[in-house]
Motif scaffolding. Sequence first.
Motif, PDB file in Angstrom:
ATOM      1  N   ARG A 249       0.840  -1.213   0.000  1.00 53.70           N
ATOM      2  CA  ARG A 249       0.000   0.000   0.000  1.00 53.70           C
ATOM      3  C   ARG A 249       0.865   1.250   0.000  1.00 53.70           C
ATOM      4  NH1 ARG A 249      -2.956   3.045   4.176  1.00 53.70           N
ATOM      5  NH2 ARG A 249      -4.889   3.832   3.271  1.00 53.70           N
ATOM      6  N   ARG A 250       0.614   2.116  -0.954  1.00 57.01           N
ATOM      7  CA  ARG A 250       1.369   3.374  -1.052  1.00 57.01           C
ATOM      8  C   ARG A 250       0.391   4.534  -1.125  1.00 57.01           C
ATOM      9  NH1 ARG A 250       6.990   1.919  -4.076  1.00 57.01           N
ATOM     10  NH2 ARG A 250       7.552   4.012  -3.383  1.00 57.01           N
ATOM     11  N   THR A 251       0.472   5.432  -0.156  1.00 55.62           N
ATOM     12  CA  THR A 251      -0.349   6.643  -0.126  1.00 55.62           C
ATOM     13  C   THR A 251       0.578   7.814   0.180  1.00 55.62           C
ATOM     14  OG1 THR A 251      -0.776   6.528   2.254  1.00 55.62           O
ATOM     15  CG2 THR A 251      -2.283   5.301   0.805  1.00 55.62           C
ATOM     16  N   LYS A 252       0.023   8.991   0.171  1.00 60.48           N
ATOM     17  CA  LYS A 252       0.823  10.168   0.504  1.00 60.48           C
ATOM     18  C   LYS A 252       1.446  10.018   1.891  1.00 60.48           C
ATOM     19  CE  LYS A 252       0.595  15.205   0.843  1.00 60.48           C
ATOM     20  NZ  LYS A 252      -0.269  16.414   0.728  1.00 60.48           N
ATOM     21  N   ARG A 253       0.685   9.448   2.839  1.00 60.52           N
ATOM     22  CA  ARG A 253       1.193   9.288   4.195  1.00 60.52           C
ATOM     23  C   ARG A 253       2.263   8.208   4.279  1.00 60.52           C
ATOM     24  NH1 ARG A 253      -1.956   7.487   9.786  1.00 60.52           N
ATOM     25  NH2 ARG A 253      -2.159   5.496   8.706  1.00 60.52           N
ATOM     26  N   THR A 254       2.050   7.095   3.595  1.00 54.56           N
ATOM     27  CA  THR A 254       2.963   5.955   3.762  1.00 54.56           C
ATOM     28  C   THR A 254       4.170   5.990   2.839  1.00 54.56           C
ATOM     29  OG1 THR A 254       1.800   4.565   2.160  1.00 54.56           O
ATOM     30  CG2 THR A 254       1.030   4.496   4.450  1.00 54.56           C
ATOM     31  N   GLU A 255       4.216   6.911   1.914  1.00 52.17           N
ATOM     32  CA  GLU A 255       5.315   6.938   0.945  1.00 52.17           C
ATOM     33  C   GLU A 255       6.676   7.013   1.629  1.00 52.17           C
ATOM     34  OE1 GLU A 255       6.728   6.318  -2.735  1.00 52.17           O
ATOM     35  OE2 GLU A 255       4.593   6.373  -2.193  1.00 52.17           O
ATOM     36  N   ILE A 256       6.733   7.665   2.778  1.00 50.72           N
ATOM     37  CA  ILE A 256       8.000   7.787   3.503  1.00 50.72           C
ATOM     38  C   ILE A 256       8.546   6.422   3.905  1.00 50.72           C
ATOM     39  CG2 ILE A 256       6.866   8.087   5.754  1.00 50.72           C
ATOM     40  CD1 ILE A 256      10.124   9.775   4.575  1.00 50.72           C
ATOM     41  N   LEU A 257       7.676   5.432   4.096  1.00 51.95           N
ATOM     42  CA  LEU A 257       8.126   4.101   4.492  1.00 51.95           C
ATOM     43  C   LEU A 257       8.936   3.412   3.397  1.00 51.95           C
ATOM     44  CD1 LEU A 257       4.897   2.841   6.279  1.00 51.95           C
ATOM     45  CD2 LEU A 257       7.123   3.229   7.355  1.00 51.95           C
ATOM     46  N   TYR A 258       8.814   3.894   2.175  1.00 52.42           N
ATOM     47  CA  TYR A 258       9.536   3.312   1.050  1.00 52.42           C
ATOM     48  C   TYR A 258      10.837   4.054   0.747  1.00 52.42           C
ATOM     49  CZ  TYR A 258       5.223   0.736   0.153  1.00 52.42           C
ATOM     50  OH  TYR A 258       4.142  -0.094   0.270  1.00 52.42           O
ATOM     51  N   GLU A 259      11.143   5.063   1.548  1.00 55.17           N
ATOM     52  CA  GLU A 259      12.369   5.831   1.332  1.00 55.17           C
ATOM     53  C   GLU A 259      13.579   5.108   1.932  1.00 55.17           C
ATOM     54  OE1 GLU A 259      12.712   8.494  -0.577  1.00 55.17           O
ATOM     55  OE2 GLU A 259      10.597   8.209  -1.070  1.00 55.17           O
ATOM     56  N   ASP A 260      14.752   5.717   1.765  1.00 56.22           N
ATOM     57  CA  ASP A 260      15.974   5.156   2.346  1.00 56.22           C
ATOM     58  C   ASP A 260      15.844   5.052   3.854  1.00 56.22           C
ATOM     59  OD1 ASP A 260      17.331   4.845  -0.042  1.00 56.22           O
ATOM     60  OD2 ASP A 260      18.239   6.834   0.031  1.00 56.22           O
ATOM     61  N   ALA A 261      16.552   4.102   4.419  1.00 54.24           N
ATOM     62  CA  ALA A 261      16.508   3.881   5.864  1.00 54.24           C
ATOM     63  C   ALA A 261      17.090   5.055   6.634  1.00 54.24           C
ATOM     64  CB  ALA A 261      17.286   2.611   6.202  1.00 54.24           C
ATOM     65  N   GLY A 262      16.630   5.168   7.884  1.00 54.07           N
ATOM     66  CA  GLY A 262      17.212   6.150   8.796  1.00 54.07           C
ATOM     67  C   GLY A 262      16.506   7.479   8.864  1.00 54.07           C
ATOM     68  N   VAL A 263      15.312   7.562   8.281  1.00 56.33           N
ATOM     69  CA  VAL A 263      14.535   8.799   8.386  1.00 56.33           C
ATOM     70  C   VAL A 263      13.353   8.583   9.321  1.00 56.33           C
ATOM     71  CG1 VAL A 263      15.223   9.620   6.111  1.00 56.33           C
ATOM     72  CG2 VAL A 263      13.126   8.265   6.353  1.00 56.33           C
ATOM     73  N   SER A 264      12.809   9.664   9.811  1.00 53.95           N
ATOM     74  CA  SER A 264      11.674   9.584  10.733  1.00 53.95           C
ATOM     75  C   SER A 264      10.368   9.435   9.977  1.00 53.95           C
ATOM     76  CB  SER A 264      11.627  10.835  11.608  1.00 53.95           C
ATOM     77  OG  SER A 264      11.475  11.993  10.796  1.00 53.95           O
ATOM     78  N   TYR A 265       9.442   8.721  10.594  1.00 54.88           N
ATOM     79  CA  TYR A 265       8.069   8.615  10.103  1.00 54.88           C
ATOM     80  C   TYR A 265       7.162   8.965  11.274  1.00 54.88           C
ATOM     81  CZ  TYR A 265       3.674   6.324   8.677  1.00 54.88           C
ATOM     82  OH  TYR A 265       2.351   6.054   8.383  1.00 54.88           O
ATOM     83  N   ILE A 266       6.572  10.146  11.211  1.00 54.64           N
ATOM     84  CA  ILE A 266       5.718  10.621  12.302  1.00 54.64           C
ATOM     85  C   ILE A 266       4.297  10.786  11.774  1.00 54.64           C
ATOM     86  CG2 ILE A 266       5.297  12.459  13.984  1.00 54.64           C
ATOM     87  CD1 ILE A 266       8.265  13.049  13.988  1.00 54.64           C
ATOM     88  N   TYR A 267       3.362  10.100  12.416  1.00 57.83           N
ATOM     89  CA  TYR A 267       1.975  10.190  11.968  1.00 57.83           C
ATOM     90  C   TYR A 267       1.063  10.567  13.134  1.00 57.83           C
ATOM     91  CZ  TYR A 267       1.813   5.358  13.751  1.00 57.83           C
ATOM     92  OH  TYR A 267       1.909   4.248  14.541  1.00 57.83           O
ATOM     93  N   PHE A 268      -0.141  10.979  12.774  1.00 55.31           N
ATOM     94  CA  PHE A 268      -1.133  11.487  13.714  1.00 55.31           C
ATOM     95  C   PHE A 268      -2.195  10.415  13.913  1.00 55.31           C
ATOM     96  CE2 PHE A 268      -4.082  15.281  14.691  1.00 55.31           C
ATOM     97  CZ  PHE A 268      -3.403  15.588  15.854  1.00 55.31           C
ATOM     98  N   ILE A 269      -2.590  10.153  15.157  1.00 54.76           N
ATOM     99  CA  ILE A 269      -3.626   9.144  15.427  1.00 54.76           C
ATOM    100  C   ILE A 269      -4.744   9.741  16.277  1.00 54.76           C
ATOM    101  CG2 ILE A 269      -2.106   7.151  15.193  1.00 54.76           C
ATOM    102  CD1 ILE A 269      -1.951   7.050  18.259  1.00 54.76           C
ATOM    103  N   TYR A 270      -5.942   9.245  16.028  1.00 54.75           N
ATOM    104  CA  TYR A 270      -7.133   9.642  16.796  1.00 54.75           C
ATOM    105  C   TYR A 270      -7.381  11.153  16.777  1.00 54.75           C
ATOM    106  CZ  TYR A 270      -5.934   5.042  18.694  1.00 54.75           C
ATOM    107  OH  TYR A 270      -5.576   3.726  18.840  1.00 54.75           O
ATOM    108  N   GLY A 271      -6.759  11.847  15.838  1.00 53.59           N
ATOM    109  CA  GLY A 271      -6.926  13.290  15.770  1.00 53.59           C
ATOM    110  C   GLY A 271      -6.335  14.035  16.950  1.00 53.59           C
ATOM    111  N   LEU A 272      -5.484  13.340  17.726  1.00 53.10           N
ATOM    112  CA  LEU A 272      -4.963  13.923  18.965  1.00 53.10           C
ATOM    113  C   LEU A 272      -3.460  13.767  19.144  1.00 53.10           C
ATOM    114  CD1 LEU A 272      -7.676  12.608  21.464  1.00 53.10           C
ATOM    115  CD2 LEU A 272      -7.371  14.985  20.753  1.00 53.10           C
ATOM    116  N   TYR A 273      -2.900  12.623  18.758  1.00 52.72           N
ATOM    117  CA  TYR A 273      -1.546  12.269  19.167  1.00 52.72           C
ATOM    118  C   TYR A 273      -0.637  11.941  17.983  1.00 52.72           C
ATOM    119  CZ  TYR A 273      -4.098  11.562  23.533  1.00 52.72           C
ATOM    120  OH  TYR A 273      -4.896  11.730  24.627  1.00 52.72           O
ATOM    121  N   HIS A 274       0.654  12.087  18.232  1.00 54.48           N
ATOM    122  CA  HIS A 274       1.656  11.701  17.250  1.00 54.48           C
ATOM    123  C   HIS A 274       2.370  10.429  17.695  1.00 54.48           C
ATOM    124  CE1 HIS A 274       1.220  16.031  16.230  1.00 54.48           C
ATOM    125  NE2 HIS A 274       1.428  15.593  15.001  1.00 54.48           N
TER     126      HIS A 274
END
Length: 203
Positions: free
Chosen positions: A57-82
């Motif tokens: 699955r590739r979306t605007k949000r998940t595209e970072i997971l396919y990048e080179d290793a060693g970068v951060s992936y920060i996402y928002f959950i429940y409209g409240l938290y990271h």
Amino acid sequence: MIISKEFYNRSALDVAQDLLGKVLVREVDGKVLKGKIVETEAYIGAIDKACHAYNGRRTKRTEILYEDAGVSYIYFIYGLYHCFNVVTNKKDVAEAVLIRAIEPINELDYISNIRYNKKYDELTKAQSKNLTNGPSKLCLAYLLNKDLNAVKLYEKGAVYITDDNNETFEIVESKRIGIDYAEEAKDFLWRFYIKDNIYVSKK
């Protein structure tokens, strides 16, 4: 010493275990905040129904997971938290490690004020334990948000990870938390934590 990019260019399962004891560094507001990583979870897109990139699955949000290793992936959950994650493995292989809990090392008054509007010595025992013993809690305390998504964690900057800790400890393997929807993947023993550390979110 800042951990090299090569460290992350491996399976999330290996990196998740090897990140335990490493130090998350956050430079903000003229301060250098440090916290020891004590709990992690691995996510592997190819086989893991709990991973945001499961089955390619590739979306605007998940595209970072396919990048080179060693970068951060920060996402928002429940409209409240990271939630703060580290991307692992080679490019186009979607894997990451969630940092679930850290043990604060310094600037305790600063992060206590952020979390509770109190100095550290004014906190109750429960409050001091709850400073950073969960993925959203540590993001609140260390001011980690989506502005820091895709940051190179192997370079000095607003957030990076160092290997400055020589202590020995026992690693516990267990099921991940909060993924009951993930069918067989909910039973994978892909959560790792430092045994007996009080900042682990759940024993």
